[in-house]
Design a protein around this motif. Structure first.
Motif, PDB file in Angstrom:
ATOM      1  N   GLY A  51       0.810  -1.208   0.000  1.00  0.00           N
ATOM      2  CA  GLY A  51       0.000   0.000   0.000  1.00  0.00           C
ATOM      3  C   GLY A  51       0.844   1.258   0.000  1.00  0.00           C
ATOM      4  O   GLY A  51       1.961   1.261   0.515  1.00  0.00           O
ATOM      5  N   TRP A  52       0.306   2.295  -0.607  1.00  0.00           N
ATOM      6  CA  TRP A  52       0.877   3.631  -0.493  1.00  0.00           C
ATOM      7  C   TRP A  52      -0.076   4.467   0.357  1.00  0.00           C
ATOM      8  O   TRP A  52      -1.283   4.497   0.102  1.00  0.00           O
ATOM      9  N   PHE A  53       0.487   5.161   1.320  1.00  0.00           N
ATOM     10  CA  PHE A  53      -0.280   6.015   2.217  1.00  0.00           C
ATOM     11  C   PHE A  53       0.361   7.400   2.228  1.00  0.00           C
ATOM     12  O   PHE A  53       1.526   7.569   1.878  1.00  0.00           O
ATOM     13  N   ARG A  54      -0.396   8.375   2.677  1.00  0.00           N
ATOM     14  CA  ARG A  54       0.177   9.702   2.871  1.00  0.00           C
ATOM     15  C   ARG A  54      -0.380  10.291   4.163  1.00  0.00           C
ATOM     16  O   ARG A  54      -1.491   9.969   4.590  1.00  0.00           O
ATOM     17  N   PRO A 103       0.577  16.998   8.026  1.00  0.00           N
ATOM     18  CA  PRO A 103       0.701  17.398   9.434  1.00  0.00           C
ATOM     19  C   PRO A 103      -0.661  17.567  10.084  1.00  0.00           C
ATOM     20  O   PRO A 103      -1.554  18.234   9.529  1.00  0.00           O
ATOM     21  N   GLY A 104      -0.828  16.955  11.234  1.00  0.00           N
ATOM     22  CA  GLY A 104      -2.070  17.086  11.986  1.00  0.00           C
ATOM     23  C   GLY A 104      -3.219  16.246  11.477  1.00  0.00           C
ATOM     24  O   GLY A 104      -4.331  16.342  11.991  1.00  0.00           O
ATOM     25  N   LYS A 105      -2.957  15.426  10.462  1.00  0.00           N
ATOM     26  CA  LYS A 105      -4.024  14.599   9.894  1.00  0.00           C
ATOM     27  C   LYS A 105      -3.673  13.119  10.031  1.00  0.00           C
ATOM     28  O   LYS A 105      -2.516  12.751  10.240  1.00  0.00           O
ATOM     29  N   GLU A 106      -4.700  12.309   9.878  1.00  0.00           N
ATOM     30  CA  GLU A 106      -4.486  10.872   9.957  1.00  0.00           C
ATOM     31  C   GLU A 106      -3.849  10.366   8.662  1.00  0.00           C
ATOM     32  O   GLU A 106      -3.979  10.970   7.598  1.00  0.00           O
ATOM     33  N   ARG A 107      -3.161   9.256   8.787  1.00  0.00           N
ATOM     34  CA  ARG A 107      -2.577   8.614   7.611  1.00  0.00           C
ATOM     35  C   ARG A 107      -3.712   8.057   6.756  1.00  0.00           C
ATOM     36  O   ARG A 107      -4.602   7.384   7.269  1.00  0.00           O
ATOM     37  N   GLU A 108      -3.666   8.336   5.459  1.00  0.00           N
ATOM     38  CA  GLU A 108      -4.735   7.887   4.576  1.00  0.00           C
ATOM     39  C   GLU A 108      -4.178   7.056   3.428  1.00  0.00           C
ATOM     40  O   GLU A 108      -3.081   7.314   2.925  1.00  0.00           O
ATOM     41  N   GLY A 109      -4.950   6.060   3.028  1.00  0.00           N
ATOM     42  CA  GLY A 109      -4.545   5.224   1.917  1.00  0.00           C
ATOM     43  C   GLY A 109      -4.727   5.941   0.591  1.00  0.00           C
ATOM     44  O   GLY A 109      -5.735   6.612   0.372  1.00  0.00           O
ATOM     45  N   ALA A 165      -1.959  20.087   0.876  1.00  0.00           N
ATOM     46  CA  ALA A 165      -0.997  20.314   1.956  1.00  0.00           C
ATOM     47  C   ALA A 165       0.183  19.359   1.784  1.00  0.00           C
ATOM     48  O   ALA A 165       0.006  18.232   1.313  1.00  0.00           O
ATOM     49  N   PRO A 166       1.369  19.771   2.150  1.00  0.00           N
ATOM     50  CA  PRO A 166       2.518  18.870   2.081  1.00  0.00           C
ATOM     51  C   PRO A 166       2.230  17.596   2.862  1.00  0.00           C
ATOM     52  O   PRO A 166       1.573  17.633   3.906  1.00  0.00           O
ATOM     53  N   ALA A 167       2.730  16.497   2.355  1.00  0.00           N
ATOM     54  CA  ALA A 167       2.484  15.219   3.011  1.00  0.00           C
ATOM     55  C   ALA A 167       3.684  14.315   2.874  1.00  0.00           C
ATOM     56  O   ALA A 167       4.457  14.423   1.910  1.00  0.00           O
ATOM     57  N   VAL A 168       3.812  13.429   3.833  1.00  0.00           N
ATOM     58  CA  VAL A 168       4.819  12.373   3.744  1.00  0.00           C
ATOM     59  C   VAL A 168       4.125  11.141   3.177  1.00  0.00           C
ATOM     60  O   VAL A 168       3.057  10.747   3.663  1.00  0.00           O
ATOM     61  N   TYR A 169       4.713  10.577   2.139  1.00  0.00           N
ATOM     62  CA  TYR A 169       4.181   9.372   1.517  1.00  0.00           C
ATOM     63  C   TYR A 169       4.959   8.158   2.031  1.00  0.00           C
ATOM     64  O   TYR A 169       6.191   8.158   2.050  1.00  0.00           O
ATOM     65  N   TYR A 170       4.191   7.152   2.417  1.00  0.00           N
ATOM     66  CA  TYR A 170       4.769   5.917   2.946  1.00  0.00           C
ATOM     67  C   TYR A 170       4.322   4.732   2.093  1.00  0.00           C
ATOM     68  O   TYR A 170       3.187   4.681   1.629  1.00  0.00           O
ATOM     69  N   CYS A 171       5.216   3.766   1.950  1.00  0.00           N
ATOM     70  CA  CYS A 171       4.783   2.476   1.430  1.00  0.00           C
ATOM     71  C   CYS A 171       4.789   1.486   2.589  1.00  0.00           C
ATOM     72  O   CYS A 171       5.515   1.651   3.572  1.00  0.00           O
ATOM     73  N   ALA A 172       3.938   0.488   2.448  1.00  0.00           N
ATOM     74  CA  ALA A 172       3.791  -0.502   3.502  1.00  0.00           C
ATOM     75  C   ALA A 172       3.515  -1.863   2.869  1.00  0.00           C
ATOM     76  O   ALA A 172       2.979  -1.941   1.760  1.00  0.00           O
ATOM     77  N   ALA A 173       3.846  -2.902   3.589  1.00  0.00           N
ATOM     78  CA  ALA A 173       3.674  -4.253   3.065  1.00  0.00           C
ATOM     79  C   ALA A 173       3.021  -5.155   4.100  1.00  0.00           C
ATOM     80  O   ALA A 173       3.269  -5.021   5.315  1.00  0.00           O
ATOM     81  N   HIS A 174       2.194  -6.071   3.603  1.00  0.00           N
ATOM     82  CA  HIS A 174       1.663  -7.106   4.475  1.00  0.00           C
ATOM     83  C   HIS A 174       2.805  -8.010   4.939  1.00  0.00           C
ATOM     84  O   HIS A 174       3.770  -8.228   4.218  1.00  0.00           O
ATOM     85  N   GLY A 175       2.644  -8.576   6.103  1.00  0.00           N
ATOM     86  CA  GLY A 175       3.682  -9.423   6.655  1.00  0.00           C
ATOM     87  C   GLY A 175       3.742 -10.808   6.068  1.00  0.00           C
ATOM     88  O   GLY A 175       4.721 -11.534   6.257  1.00  0.00           O
ATOM     89  N   ARG A 176       2.693 -11.208   5.366  1.00  0.00           N
ATOM     90  CA  ARG A 176       2.702 -12.532   4.743  1.00  0.00           C
ATOM     91  C   ARG A 176       2.162 -12.415   3.330  1.00  0.00           C
ATOM     92  O   ARG A 176       1.435 -11.476   2.992  1.00  0.00           O
ATOM     93  N   ALA A 177       2.520 -13.391   2.517  1.00  0.00           N
ATOM     94  CA  ALA A 177       2.088 -13.385   1.132  1.00  0.00           C
ATOM     95  C   ALA A 177       0.574 -13.565   1.065  1.00  0.00           C
ATOM     96  O   ALA A 177       0.019 -14.431   1.725  1.00  0.00           O
ATOM     97  N   ASP A 178      -0.073 -12.709   0.297  1.00  0.00           N
ATOM     98  CA  ASP A 178      -1.510 -12.851   0.085  1.00  0.00           C
ATOM     99  C   ASP A 178      -1.896 -12.065  -1.160  1.00  0.00           C
ATOM    100  O   ASP A 178      -1.074 -11.353  -1.736  1.00  0.00           O
ATOM    101  N   TYR A 196      -6.819  -0.206   2.637  1.00  0.00           N
ATOM    102  CA  TYR A 196      -6.323   1.046   3.208  1.00  0.00           C
ATOM    103  C   TYR A 196      -6.360   0.999   4.736  1.00  0.00           C
ATOM    104  O   TYR A 196      -6.283   2.028   5.391  1.00  0.00           O
ATOM    105  N   PHE A 197      -6.450  -0.210   5.264  1.00  0.00           N
ATOM    106  CA  PHE A 197      -6.489  -0.383   6.705  1.00  0.00           C
ATOM    107  C   PHE A 197      -5.072  -0.414   7.231  1.00  0.00           C
ATOM    108  O   PHE A 197      -4.336  -1.388   7.024  1.00  0.00           O
ATOM    109  N   VAL A 198      -4.663   0.659   7.899  1.00  0.00           N
ATOM    110  CA  VAL A 198      -3.272   0.821   8.326  1.00  0.00           C
ATOM    111  C   VAL A 198      -2.802  -0.380   9.152  1.00  0.00           C
ATOM    112  O   VAL A 198      -1.676  -0.860   8.978  1.00  0.00           O
TER     113      VAL A 198
END
Length: 126
Positions: free
Chosen positions: A35-38, A41-47, A90-103, A108-110
């Protein structure tokens, strides 16, 4: 050791483009939901976008649909987010994330992601 490293963030003018990279190591990212999230500042991480393992499905948030494209380079174990027609959000930090197991799934569930990168800053401003 599992690691995700994002890069490609920058200051860009409205209407411009950026390509973010997420280099994975320690596991075969092709088999995992990514997943890519962003987060502004002051906001929740969103998918923003996600792709299921083995490219089963790709999803985009309504706010980026038609402008962002997520893809993989399996040879380099890297996932990309191509961002076009960027808007002056607004400026944002973009994150990538990975599931812990193959599936085959992604969401967008953090809390469903076990591994996160350190993030890369994206600023869209004139």
């Amino acid at each position: 050791q599992v690691q995700l490293v994002e890069s490609g963030g920058d200051l860009v003018q409205p209407g411009g483009s950026l390509r973010l990279s997420c280099a994975a190591s320690g596991f075969n990212s092709y088999s995992h939901g990514i997943g890519w999230f962003r987060q502004a500042p002051g906001k929740e991480r969103e998918g923003v976008s996600c792709i299921g393992g083995r490219d089963s499905n790709t999803y985009y948030a309504d706010s980026v649909k038609g402008r962002f494209t997520m893809s993989r380079d399996n040879a380099n174990n890297t996932v990309y987010l191509q961002m076009d027609s960027l808007r002056p959000d607004a400026p944002a930090v973009y994150y990538c994330a990975a599931h812990g197991r193959a599936d085959l799934y992604c969401s967008y569930f953090v809390q469903s992601y076990d591994y996160w990168g350190q993030g890369t800053q994206v600023t869209v401003s004139s």
